[in-house]
Design a protein around this motif. Structure first.
Motif, PDB file in Angstrom:
ATOM      1  N   VAL A   1       0.812  -1.227   0.000  1.00 12.54           N
ATOM      2  CA  VAL A   1       0.000   0.000   0.000  1.00 12.54           C
ATOM      3  C   VAL A   1       0.840   1.270   0.000  1.00 12.54           C
ATOM      4  CG1 VAL A   1      -2.035  -1.072   1.014  1.00 12.54           C
ATOM      5  CG2 VAL A   1      -0.290  -0.101   2.529  1.00 12.54           C
ATOM      6  N   GLY A   2       2.163   1.142   0.161  1.00  8.47           N
ATOM      7  CA  GLY A   2       3.042   2.313   0.066  1.00  8.47           C
ATOM      8  C   GLY A   2       2.602   3.438   0.983  1.00  8.47           C
ATOM      9  N   ASP A   3       2.429   4.621   0.427  1.00  3.27           N
ATOM     10  CA  ASP A   3       2.038   5.778   1.238  1.00  3.27           C
ATOM     11  C   ASP A   3       0.548   6.113   1.105  1.00  3.27           C
ATOM     12  OD1 ASP A   3       4.690   5.830   1.868  1.00  3.27           O
ATOM     13  OD2 ASP A   3       5.091   7.857   1.124  1.00  3.27           O
ATOM     14  N   VAL A   4      -0.251   5.141   0.643  1.00  5.76           N
ATOM     15  CA  VAL A   4      -1.706   5.353   0.644  1.00  5.76           C
ATOM     16  C   VAL A   4      -2.236   5.179   2.062  1.00  5.76           C
ATOM     17  CG1 VAL A   4      -3.929   4.402  -0.115  1.00  5.76           C
ATOM     18  CG2 VAL A   4      -2.076   4.710  -1.755  1.00  5.76           C
ATOM     19  N   LEU A   5      -1.792   4.118   2.715  1.00  6.97           N
ATOM     20  CA  LEU A   5      -2.311   3.794   4.045  1.00  6.97           C
ATOM     21  C   LEU A   5      -1.152   3.438   4.956  1.00  6.97           C
ATOM     22  CD1 LEU A   5      -5.286   3.461   5.095  1.00  6.97           C
ATOM     23  CD2 LEU A   5      -4.907   1.005   4.945  1.00  6.97           C
ATOM     24  N   PHE A   6      -1.181   3.957   6.172  1.00  8.56           N
ATOM     25  CA  PHE A   6      -0.186   3.586   7.180  1.00  8.56           C
ATOM     26  C   PHE A   6      -0.903   2.904   8.336  1.00  8.56           C
ATOM     27  CE2 PHE A   6       1.891   7.768   5.771  1.00  8.56           C
ATOM     28  CZ  PHE A   6       2.559   7.140   4.744  1.00  8.56           C
ATOM     29  N   ARG A   7      -0.112   2.318   9.226  1.00  9.64           N
ATOM     30  CA  ARG A   7      -0.708   1.759  10.438  1.00  9.64           C
ATOM     31  C   ARG A   7      -1.369   2.912  11.205  1.00  9.64           C
ATOM     32  NH1 ARG A   7       0.302  -2.877  13.943  1.00  9.64           N
ATOM     33  NH2 ARG A   7       0.022  -2.191  16.072  1.00  9.64           N
ATOM     34  N   ASN A   8      -2.675   2.857  11.313  1.00  9.65           N
ATOM     35  CA  ASN A   8      -3.489   3.875  12.002  1.00  9.65           C
ATOM     36  C   ASN A   8      -3.470   5.252  11.337  1.00  9.65           C
ATOM     37  OD1 ASN A   8      -4.292   2.046  14.060  1.00  9.65           O
ATOM     38  ND2 ASN A   8      -2.271   2.281  14.965  1.00  9.65           N
ATOM     39  N   GLY A   9      -3.023   5.324  10.096  1.00  9.13           N
ATOM     40  CA  GLY A   9      -3.006   6.621   9.433  1.00  9.13           C
ATOM     41  C   GLY A   9      -3.097   6.465   7.926  1.00  9.13           C
ATOM     42  N   CYS A  10      -2.830   7.574   7.236  1.00  8.07           N
ATOM     43  CA  CYS A  10      -2.774   7.502   5.772  1.00  8.07           C
ATOM     44  C   CYS A  10      -1.786   8.549   5.278  1.00  8.07           C
ATOM     45  CB  CYS A  10      -4.154   7.711   5.147  1.00  8.07           C
ATOM     46  SG  CYS A  10      -4.704   9.407   5.018  1.00  8.07           S
ATOM     47  N   GLY A  11      -1.435   8.452   3.993  1.00  8.78           N
ATOM     48  CA  GLY A  11      -0.445   9.358   3.424  1.00  8.78           C
ATOM     49  C   GLY A  11      -0.983  10.776   3.311  1.00  8.78           C
ATOM     50  N   SER A  12      -0.051  11.723   3.300  1.00  4.13           N
ATOM     51  CA  SER A  12      -0.389  13.145   3.324  1.00  4.13           C
ATOM     52  C   SER A  12      -0.467  13.707   1.899  1.00  4.13           C
ATOM     53  CB  SER A  12       0.719  13.849   4.112  1.00  4.13           C
ATOM     54  OG  SER A  12       0.883  15.158   3.675  1.00  4.13           O
ATOM     55  N   PRO A  13      -1.260  14.778   1.716  1.00  6.98           N
ATOM     56  CA  PRO A  13      -1.267  15.442   0.401  1.00  6.98           C
ATOM     57  C   PRO A  13      -0.196  16.524   0.298  1.00  6.98           C
ATOM     58  CG  PRO A  13      -2.944  16.403   1.800  1.00  6.98           C
ATOM     59  CD  PRO A  13      -2.266  15.334   2.623  1.00  6.98           C
ATOM     60  N   LEU A  14       0.624  16.672   1.338  1.00  4.27           N
ATOM     61  CA  LEU A  14       1.460  17.873   1.445  1.00  4.27           C
ATOM     62  C   LEU A  14       2.703  17.858   0.553  1.00  4.27           C
ATOM     63  CD1 LEU A  14       1.197  18.423   5.310  1.00  4.27           C
ATOM     64  CD2 LEU A  14      -0.147  19.487   3.488  1.00  4.27           C
ATOM     65  N   PHE A  15       2.966  16.761  -0.121  1.00  9.53           N
ATOM     66  CA  PHE A  15       4.156  16.696  -0.975  1.00  9.53           C
ATOM     67  C   PHE A  15       3.744  16.464  -2.431  1.00  9.53           C
ATOM     68  CE2 PHE A  15       4.969  15.084   3.281  1.00  9.53           C
ATOM     69  CZ  PHE A  15       5.913  15.994   3.716  1.00  9.53           C
ATOM     70  N   GLY A  16       3.005  17.419  -2.970  1.00  7.67           N
ATOM     71  CA  GLY A  16       2.570  17.326  -4.366  1.00  7.67           C
ATOM     72  C   GLY A  16       1.336  16.471  -4.562  1.00  7.67           C
ATOM     73  N   GLY A  17       0.626  16.175  -3.486  1.00  6.78           N
ATOM     74  CA  GLY A  17      -0.580  15.358  -3.593  1.00  6.78           C
ATOM     75  C   GLY A  17      -1.831  16.216  -3.678  1.00  6.78           C
ATOM     76  N   ASN A  18      -2.978  15.545  -3.544  1.00  8.75           N
ATOM     77  CA  ASN A  18      -4.259  16.207  -3.730  1.00  8.75           C
ATOM     78  C   ASN A  18      -5.267  15.574  -2.764  1.00  8.75           C
ATOM     79  OD1 ASN A  18      -7.010  16.388  -4.768  1.00  8.75           O
ATOM     80  ND2 ASN A  18      -6.090  17.400  -6.539  1.00  8.75           N
ATOM     81  N   ILE A  19      -5.801  16.404  -1.862  1.00  6.47           N
ATOM     82  CA  ILE A  19      -6.655  15.857  -0.805  1.00  6.47           C
ATOM     83  C   ILE A  19      -7.975  15.309  -1.352  1.00  6.47           C
ATOM     84  CG2 ILE A  19      -7.604  18.103  -0.199  1.00  6.47           C
ATOM     85  CD1 ILE A  19      -7.516  17.173   2.759  1.00  6.47           C
TER      86      ILE A  19
END
Ligand code: ZN
Length: 261
Positions: free
Chosen positions: A129-147
């Motif tokens: 799942v890479g940076d889509v989903l973390f243990r108890n969290g999810c990836g951030s939009p803050l590095f060129g992403g889109n919320i």
């Protein structure tokens, strides 16, 4: 057939990378500081068949060159990420829906949001799942992403992920994620239990590798995997009346609150 998993952790960047192994064949997920796995592959006499890139943020691709100095193998990446791999050799786009890796067929899912070229791979008992989903969290939009795209991807996860898939995430920010979760749902039993487990194992507040979980287990705890819980939606709505009682609205609001935390 199931994958055998080797997990590597780069403490200064909190990154995981993984070797997925079938017999003496291995595929390497997101090489960063590759010395540990290069040594392991050499010592065990394994054959590196390919490099699998979840997305092209530097901390998931920086080790490719060093790996390819020792191993002549292709690098697979979502087609949108190809222009970012300027120094890699033998770069190939992931097929649109499936890729055969040895005896295991992996599903390929395009999951933009954290990064436009993000993919999830699933098969052989794991979901990368890479940076889509973390243990108890999810990836951030803050590095060129889109919320907006993050919310769209999060609400697709229940369709994409199998309950028994072990989640291979790109980072571990467990303690911070749990504390944030409890700021949203104070006293939540699953998060409270997770907090005591994480506090018992986390060293000096620094991200510390935590046990892997299946999607079925993650859905019990991680707020980003509990988007259809009415109590969660109502809690968010009580603080912001604009939040609709709908999983996508919940995903968007949660990510917004996590950004601000
Ligand atoms: Zn990333």
């Amino acid at each position: 057939m199931q994958w055998e998993i080797e997990r590597g952790f780069a403490r200064d960047t909190d990154n995981y990378n993984y070797l997925l192994r079938q017999g003496d064949k291995v595929w390497w997920v997101d090489p960063l500081y590759p010395l540990k796995f290069l040594k392991m592959i050499k010592k065990q006499g394994w054959s590196l068949e390919g490099i699998l890139i979840t997305h092209t943020h530097w901390d998931h691709i920086d080790g490719i060159e060093q790996v390819q100095e020792k191993h002549d193998c292709p690098v697979y990446v979502h087609e949108l990420g190809i222009p970012d791999l300027t120094t890699a050799k033998n770069v190939q786009a992931f097929p649109a829906d499936k890729i055969q890796l040895g005896d295991i067929e992996m599903e390929v899912h395009h999951t933009p949001g954290h990064h436009p070229a993000h993919i999830i791979l699933q098969g052989g008992g794991v979901a990368v799942v890479g940076d889509v989903l973390f243990r108890n969290g999810c990836g951030s939009p803050l590095f060129g992403g889109n919320i907006e795209e993050i919310a769209d991807t999060l609400i697709r996860l229940p369709e994409i992920l199998n309950d028994d898939s072990v989640l291979l995430w790109g980072h571990d920010y467990d303690l911070g994620n749990i504390k944030w979760g409890l700021s949203i749902l104070p006293g939540d039993p699953a998060l409270t239990k997770a907090l005591s487990e994480a506090e018992a194992t986390t060293q000096n507040e620094r991200p510390t590798p935590q046990p892997l979980r299946t999607w079925a287990e993650e859905k019990q705890v991680n707020l980003f995997a509990r988007l259809d819980e009415l109590q969660l939606a109502e809690t968010l709505q009580s603080k912001n009346p604009d939040v609709e009682l709908h999983p996508r609205a919940v995903a968007f609001e949660l990510r917004l609150l996590r950004n601000q935390w």
